[in-house]
Design a protein around this motif. Structure first.
Motif, PDB file in Angstrom:
ATOM      1  N   HIS A 177       0.839  -1.200   0.000  1.00  0.00           N
ATOM      2  CA  HIS A 177       0.000   0.000   0.000  1.00  0.00           C
ATOM      3  C   HIS A 177       0.874   1.250   0.000  1.00  0.00           C
ATOM      4  O   HIS A 177       0.591   2.223  -0.724  1.00  0.00           O
ATOM      5  N   GLN A 178       1.937   1.256   0.801  1.00  0.00           N
ATOM      6  CA  GLN A 178       2.853   2.396   0.843  1.00  0.00           C
ATOM      7  C   GLN A 178       3.542   2.619  -0.503  1.00  0.00           C
ATOM      8  O   GLN A 178       3.879   3.749  -0.868  1.00  0.00           O
ATOM      9  N   LEU A 179       3.758   1.549  -1.240  1.00  0.00           N
ATOM     10  CA  LEU A 179       4.367   1.645  -2.568  1.00  0.00           C
ATOM     11  C   LEU A 179       3.367   2.089  -3.633  1.00  0.00           C
ATOM     12  O   LEU A 179       3.754   2.416  -4.751  1.00  0.00           O
ATOM     13  N   GLY A 180       2.090   2.067  -3.298  1.00  0.00           N
ATOM     14  CA  GLY A 180       1.068   2.384  -4.272  1.00  0.00           C
ATOM     15  C   GLY A 180       0.769   1.219  -5.194  1.00  0.00           C
ATOM     16  O   GLY A 180       0.278   1.407  -6.313  1.00  0.00           O
ATOM     17  N   ALA A 181       1.071   0.003  -4.744  1.00  0.00           N
ATOM     18  CA  ALA A 181       0.873  -1.191  -5.567  1.00  0.00           C
ATOM     19  C   ALA A 181      -0.318  -1.999  -5.070  1.00  0.00           C
ATOM     20  O   ALA A 181      -0.668  -1.955  -3.891  1.00  0.00           O
ATOM     21  N   GLN A 182      -0.914  -2.744  -5.967  1.00  0.00           N
ATOM     22  CA  GLN A 182      -1.967  -3.688  -5.602  1.00  0.00           C
ATOM     23  C   GLN A 182      -1.310  -5.002  -5.191  1.00  0.00           C
ATOM     24  O   GLN A 182      -0.557  -5.590  -5.961  1.00  0.00           O
ATOM     25  N   TYR A 183      -1.609  -5.446  -3.989  1.00  0.00           N
ATOM     26  CA  TYR A 183      -1.019  -6.671  -3.446  1.00  0.00           C
ATOM     27  C   TYR A 183      -2.033  -7.802  -3.536  1.00  0.00           C
ATOM     28  O   TYR A 183      -3.207  -7.631  -3.188  1.00  0.00           O
ATOM     29  N   SER A 184      -1.598  -8.956  -4.021  1.00  0.00           N
ATOM     30  CA  SER A 184      -2.492 -10.117  -4.045  1.00  0.00           C
ATOM     31  C   SER A 184      -1.721 -11.350  -3.589  1.00  0.00           C
ATOM     32  O   SER A 184      -0.531 -11.495  -3.854  1.00  0.00           O
ATOM     33  N   LEU A 185      -2.422 -12.217  -2.893  1.00  0.00           N
ATOM     34  CA  LEU A 185      -1.863 -13.463  -2.372  1.00  0.00           C
ATOM     35  C   LEU A 185      -2.786 -14.609  -2.752  1.00  0.00           C
ATOM     36  O   LEU A 185      -3.989 -14.565  -2.464  1.00  0.00           O
ATOM     37  N   LYS A 186      -2.234 -15.616  -3.411  1.00  0.00           N
ATOM     38  CA  LYS A 186      -3.006 -16.795  -3.789  1.00  0.00           C
ATOM     39  C   LYS A 186      -2.324 -18.038  -3.226  1.00  0.00           C
ATOM     40  O   LYS A 186      -1.134 -18.254  -3.463  1.00  0.00           O
TER      41      LYS A 186
END
Length: 231
Positions: free
Chosen positions: A203-212
């Protein structure tokens, strides 16, 4: 002529204001980063010294009771704590070094960490990237967050996944870390500090994080910079 001079003075004044404001914001941002790093160092050193003090006292108590096996175990824990703290401080020193502002330097460090960790566990590591995408410049905070996300994911794969292969893919808009291990139930592990920290840093990087992940299917972690996280 008077109108021209007035307009010119106005333009010059606005330009000087913008330059001064931009410089002020940059200095303010740098000061915030410096304070954040100082807090990280203070907290890490304080926690480490507290742990070492506790372990030392516990080991002395065990020695007095002639419980030598227990004392040896505690001393081993003390050493591990000290080594981990040294590693964390080395990371912070690396973050603030301006010679490491390229993506290439960041992932060279990540690759070294991964290969050392995986070689000890007979895990094959694959690293895919394009040379022309590795010259991107990063500021201190970006380097810190991206490095710690990747380090956490790699460490988790090495310690818990029981995998044979790990892949790291770096593209301009995507970073993917994938293993072929035993996977896990995301719902049960969702509140773990490591997973939560990765999400916050993304979030701090401005990226969308996903975990599968799921039992028996391995784990895939993805940072998507093409569809940034809404702030």
């Amino acid at each position: 002529m008077v109108l021209f001079l007035s307009v010119a003075l106005f333009v010059i004044s606005v330009t000087l204001f913008v330059i001064t404001y931009t410089k002020s914001k940059r200095i303010q941002r740098l000061e915030e980063v410096r304070n954040h790093i100082a807090r990280d160092l203070h907290d890490d050193i304080g926690a480490t010294l507290t742990s070492i003090s506790f372990f030392t006292q516990a080991a002395l108590t065990k020695l007095k009771l002639e419980k030598y096996e227990d004392a040896n175990h505690i001393i081993s824990q003390t050493g591990n704590t000290a080594r981990e703290a040294i590693g964390n401080m080395n990371d912070i020193v690396w973050f603030i070094n301006p010679n490491n502002d390229q993506l290439k330097a960041l992932f060279s460090r990540i690759e070294d960490h991964a290969r050392k960790l995986f070689s000890e566990r007979n895990i094959t590591f694959y690293f895919y990237y394009k040379d022309d995408e590795m010259n991107t410049l990063l500021d201190i905070e970006q380097r810190k967050h991206l490095y710690l996300i990747c380090k956490e994911a790699i460490t988790n794969a090495a310690k818990y996944a029981q995998c044979k292969n790990v892949e790291l893919l770096v593209e301009r808009k995507h970073i993917i870390i994938k293993d072929d291990g035993n996977g896990f139930d995301i719902e049960q592990a969702q509140h773990g500090n490591g997973l939560l920290n990765m999400k916050v840093r993304a979030h701090q990087l401005g990226a969308q994080y996903s975990l599968k992940s799921a039992p028996g299917t391995g784990t895939t972690i993805k940072l998507d910079f093409d569809t940034p996280h809404k702030r």
